[in-house]
Design a protein around this motif. Sequence first.
Motif, PDB file in Angstrom:
ATOM      1  N   THR A  25     -11.098  -1.888   1.394  1.00  0.00           N
ATOM      2  CA  THR A  25      -9.864  -2.219   2.095  1.00  0.00           C
ATOM      3  C   THR A  25      -9.112  -0.940   2.436  1.00  0.00           C
ATOM      4  OG1 THR A  25      -8.467  -2.342   0.122  1.00  0.00           O
ATOM      5  CG2 THR A  25      -9.787  -4.289   0.648  1.00  0.00           C
ATOM      6  N   ASP A  26      -7.830  -1.083   2.762  1.00  0.00           N
ATOM      7  CA  ASP A  26      -6.995   0.087   3.041  1.00  0.00           C
ATOM      8  C   ASP A  26      -5.957   0.291   1.947  1.00  0.00           C
ATOM      9  OD1 ASP A  26      -5.686  -2.254   3.745  1.00  0.00           O
ATOM     10  OD2 ASP A  26      -4.519  -1.321   5.338  1.00  0.00           O
ATOM     11  N   VAL A  27      -6.133  -0.364   0.786  1.00  0.00           N
ATOM     12  CA  VAL A  27      -5.265  -0.159  -0.371  1.00  0.00           C
ATOM     13  C   VAL A  27      -6.148   0.186  -1.572  1.00  0.00           C
ATOM     14  CG1 VAL A  27      -3.436  -1.675   0.469  1.00  0.00           C
ATOM     15  CG2 VAL A  27      -5.266  -2.623  -0.942  1.00  0.00           C
ATOM     16  N   ASP A  28      -5.518   0.663  -2.654  1.00  0.00           N
ATOM     17  CA  ASP A  28      -6.278   1.191  -3.791  1.00  0.00           C
ATOM     18  C   ASP A  28      -6.831   0.121  -4.724  1.00  0.00           C
ATOM     19  OD1 ASP A  28      -5.921   3.787  -2.936  1.00  0.00           O
ATOM     20  OD2 ASP A  28      -4.127   4.124  -4.139  1.00  0.00           O
ATOM     21  N   GLY A  29      -6.529  -1.144  -4.467  1.00  0.00           N
ATOM     22  CA  GLY A  29      -7.009  -2.236  -5.304  1.00  0.00           C
ATOM     23  C   GLY A  29      -6.012  -3.375  -5.284  1.00  0.00           C
ATOM     24  N   ILE A  30      -6.178  -4.316  -6.208  1.00  0.00           N
ATOM     25  CA  ILE A  30      -5.198  -5.388  -6.366  1.00  0.00           C
ATOM     26  C   ILE A  30      -3.995  -4.816  -7.098  1.00  0.00           C
ATOM     27  CG2 ILE A  30      -4.759  -7.646  -7.376  1.00  0.00           C
ATOM     28  CD1 ILE A  30      -7.737  -8.253  -7.111  1.00  0.00           C
ATOM     29  N   MET A  31      -2.811  -5.090  -6.586  1.00  0.00           N
ATOM     30  CA  MET A  31      -1.596  -4.459  -7.101  1.00  0.00           C
ATOM     31  C   MET A  31      -0.767  -5.436  -7.936  1.00  0.00           C
ATOM     32  SD  MET A  31      -1.905  -1.470  -5.471  1.00  0.00           S
ATOM     33  CE  MET A  31      -0.308  -0.660  -5.354  1.00  0.00           C
ATOM     34  N   THR A  32       0.127  -4.874  -8.737  1.00  0.00           N
ATOM     35  CA  THR A  32       1.042  -5.697  -9.529  1.00  0.00           C
ATOM     36  C   THR A  32       2.081  -6.391  -8.647  1.00  0.00           C
ATOM     37  OG1 THR A  32       2.406  -3.742  -9.937  1.00  0.00           O
ATOM     38  CG2 THR A  32       0.770  -4.321 -11.625  1.00  0.00           C
ATOM     39  N   ALA A  33       2.226  -5.949  -7.430  1.00  0.00           N
ATOM     40  CA  ALA A  33       3.080  -6.585  -6.417  1.00  0.00           C
ATOM     41  C   ALA A  33       2.747  -5.928  -5.090  1.00  0.00           C
ATOM     42  CB  ALA A  33       4.570  -6.412  -6.739  1.00  0.00           C
ATOM     43  N   ASP A  34       3.218  -6.522  -4.020  1.00  0.00           N
ATOM     44  CA  ASP A  34       3.060  -5.901  -2.709  1.00  0.00           C
ATOM     45  C   ASP A  34       3.858  -4.601  -2.699  1.00  0.00           C
ATOM     46  OD1 ASP A  34       3.187  -5.106  -0.050  1.00  0.00           O
ATOM     47  OD2 ASP A  34       3.483  -7.138   0.717  1.00  0.00           O
ATOM     48  N   PRO A  35       3.206  -3.442  -2.513  1.00  0.00           N
ATOM     49  CA  PRO A  35       3.939  -2.171  -2.569  1.00  0.00           C
ATOM     50  C   PRO A  35       4.991  -2.029  -1.476  1.00  0.00           C
ATOM     51  CG  PRO A  35       1.663  -1.842  -1.831  1.00  0.00           C
ATOM     52  CD  PRO A  35       1.760  -3.256  -2.304  1.00  0.00           C
ATOM     53  N   LYS A  36       4.884  -2.825  -0.420  1.00  0.00           N
ATOM     54  CA  LYS A  36       5.918  -2.803   0.615  1.00  0.00           C
ATOM     55  C   LYS A  36       7.195  -3.495   0.139  1.00  0.00           C
ATOM     56  CE  LYS A  36       2.534  -2.789   4.390  1.00  0.00           C
ATOM     57  NZ  LYS A  36       1.959  -3.569   5.517  1.00  0.00           N
ATOM     58  N   VAL A  37       7.031  -4.377  -0.870  1.00  0.00           N
ATOM     59  CA  VAL A  37       8.172  -5.100  -1.439  1.00  0.00           C
ATOM     60  C   VAL A  37       8.698  -4.376  -2.680  1.00  0.00           C
ATOM     61  CG1 VAL A  37       8.890  -7.268  -2.542  1.00  0.00           C
ATOM     62  CG2 VAL A  37       7.394  -7.307  -0.530  1.00  0.00           C
ATOM     63  N   GLU A  38       7.761  -3.942  -3.538  1.00  0.00           N
ATOM     64  CA  GLU A  38       8.115  -3.260  -4.783  1.00  0.00           C
ATOM     65  C   GLU A  38       7.418  -1.892  -4.825  1.00  0.00           C
ATOM     66  OE1 GLU A  38       9.329  -1.565  -7.450  1.00  0.00           O
ATOM     67  OE2 GLU A  38      10.238  -3.557  -7.665  1.00  0.00           O
ATOM     68  N   VAL A  91      12.576 -10.858  -1.879  1.00  0.00           N
ATOM     69  CA  VAL A  91      12.336  -9.474  -2.304  1.00  0.00           C
ATOM     70  C   VAL A  91      13.065  -9.191  -3.615  1.00  0.00           C
ATOM     71  CG1 VAL A  91      12.768  -7.056  -1.732  1.00  0.00           C
ATOM     72  CG2 VAL A  91      11.881  -8.611   0.016  1.00  0.00           C
ATOM     73  N   LYS A  92      14.288  -9.667  -3.718  1.00  0.00           N
ATOM     74  CA  LYS A  92      15.069  -9.488  -4.943  1.00  0.00           C
ATOM     75  C   LYS A  92      14.371 -10.141  -6.132  1.00  0.00           C
ATOM     76  CE  LYS A  92      19.823 -10.234  -6.623  1.00  0.00           C
ATOM     77  NZ  LYS A  92      21.115 -10.882  -6.271  1.00  0.00           N
ATOM     78  N   ALA A  93      13.792 -11.320  -5.913  1.00  0.00           N
ATOM     79  CA  ALA A  93      13.094 -12.043  -6.981  1.00  0.00           C
ATOM     80  C   ALA A  93      11.869 -11.279  -7.455  1.00  0.00           C
ATOM     81  CB  ALA A  93      12.703 -13.436  -6.499  1.00  0.00           C
ATOM     82  N   VAL A  94      11.075 -10.780  -6.513  1.00  0.00           N
ATOM     83  CA  VAL A  94       9.863 -10.032  -6.873  1.00  0.00           C
ATOM     84  C   VAL A  94      10.230  -8.790  -7.671  1.00  0.00           C
ATOM     85  CG1 VAL A  94       7.960  -8.664  -5.953  1.00  0.00           C
ATOM     86  CG2 VAL A  94       8.495 -10.883  -4.942  1.00  0.00           C
ATOM     87  N   ARG A  95      11.217  -8.050  -7.217  1.00  0.00           N
ATOM     88  CA  ARG A  95      11.596  -6.811  -7.897  1.00  0.00           C
ATOM     89  C   ARG A  95      12.152  -7.090  -9.294  1.00  0.00           C
ATOM     90  NH1 ARG A  95      14.445  -3.553  -2.803  1.00  0.00           N
ATOM     91  NH2 ARG A  95      12.478  -3.030  -1.750  1.00  0.00           N
ATOM     92  N   ALA A  96      12.951  -8.142  -9.428  1.00  0.00           N
ATOM     93  CA  ALA A  96      13.529  -8.485 -10.731  1.00  0.00           C
ATOM     94  C   ALA A  96      12.445  -8.853 -11.739  1.00  0.00           C
ATOM     95  CB  ALA A  96      14.529  -9.626 -10.570  1.00  0.00           C
TER      96      ALA A  96
END
Length: 471
Positions: free
Chosen positions: A236-249, A455-460
């Motif tokens: 893909t174009d990302v480093d793997g499965i992430m703990t959240a969408d890096p564009k959001v968090e 976005v606030k929910a994901v970050r919290a």
Amino acid sequence: MKLVIKFGGVPVKDGDSIRKDAELVVSRYKKGDKVAVVTSAMAGVTDQLLEMAHRLIEPRSDPKQLIPEFIRQISIRHYRACQEAIKKVEVLDKTVRNIRETIDLLERALTGISYLGELSPRSQDLVLSFGERLSAPILSGAIESLGVRSRSLTGFEAGLITDDHFTEARPLMDKVRKLARQRINRIWAKKEVPVITGFIGGTEDGIITTLGRGGSDYTASILGAALGVDEIWIMTDVDGIMTADPKVEPSARVIKTVSYIEATELAYFGAKVLHPKMIRPAMDSNIPVRVLNAFRPNQGGTLIIKEPNMARDIVKSITISKKVSLITVGGAEMIGVPGVAAAVFDIIGRAGIKVLMISQSSSQADISFVVDRKEADLAIRALRAEFERRNIGWDISCERNVSVIAAIGAGMKGTPGVAARVFGTLGRNGINILTIAQGSSELNISFTVDERDAVKAVRALHSEFQLDKAG
């Protein structure tokens, strides 16, 4: 080692990227691996094909202007990719001829749709298949120009036989196992690298089908299972499965290992790295899946296996599904009435609408479900029409702009207090929850919020479960 390596749309976005993909494949081949490659269309091409097909059936469209201009743009992009990716003249000439012939077929298909003035599911599959049918020969040519023999073939030619459920075809696995093994093993025996179109299959009669959008992952998993490979790599174009969408968090981290079940939940609830259906074939055959960055393949990525070592993480990822709507069917008349859910979802199913999440009140006075926002009006019309026909007085309401948030992780199972932490965190941050759902697997808690709070929910929640420190 036997490998299936699948390249997504961004890793084949242009000729330079395709050449780098070819270098990775050749490096594995030279290490003694048997490699089967699956490729997506070049980034954005499938969307462009679909948009053009729909434009051609509009009442006032001008096919004589639209088709030549579209063909010109598609040709320029793919010919340029050939020149950038393939450095041997004889291989370049052969690939360009192949691309020219395929583009001629595309032009005929578009012309036929413009004459008919309609786009059937079968015709749509034919048109959308051209994205991969154009990219596969270029990647194959790039591999061959690096000194390794290669050939491109469609998923159908590789043995991917499906039913005739166009746009969402299902593989006939018994036939796929037999044919794919025969055909790919024959290519491997000739010391060649097969480059196979993702997304595309075919009926037993040879009619082109597709596996649904994002189906190239699914193709890789189906073929990997059929061939009994050691690993499936999703580039893909990302480093793997992430703990959240890096564009959001922005503090999101790569998750090193997840289970098949966790990966399925992550894919379903919005982790765009994987197609939701792709895990099952790999899981059934217990084949490890690696999610890697095609531009940084040595970063390690994410390994998906049956049972990873239990980490300290209770929650592994917080996902977000955007652009969805929440529809609620309710009314006092529903209380105690058997078959309410069956009636509602029979109507929705017959309308061809996918339900993303379901929540029902304990009083049975209402039932809520989430659909793609583009399908909300269709769902409401279908329900109202059928309720009127049956003389049912249930109310229908719709929250159009919502998001689904999901907290996912195997560590949640049997751990007390997870829900309290999730909902307590949201309460402290002033986020109102609209509906809640939890599967019997206890691997996720999902809920809907107003999209302005998403976005606030994901970050919290990412902060609450300290996922920025996850390994």
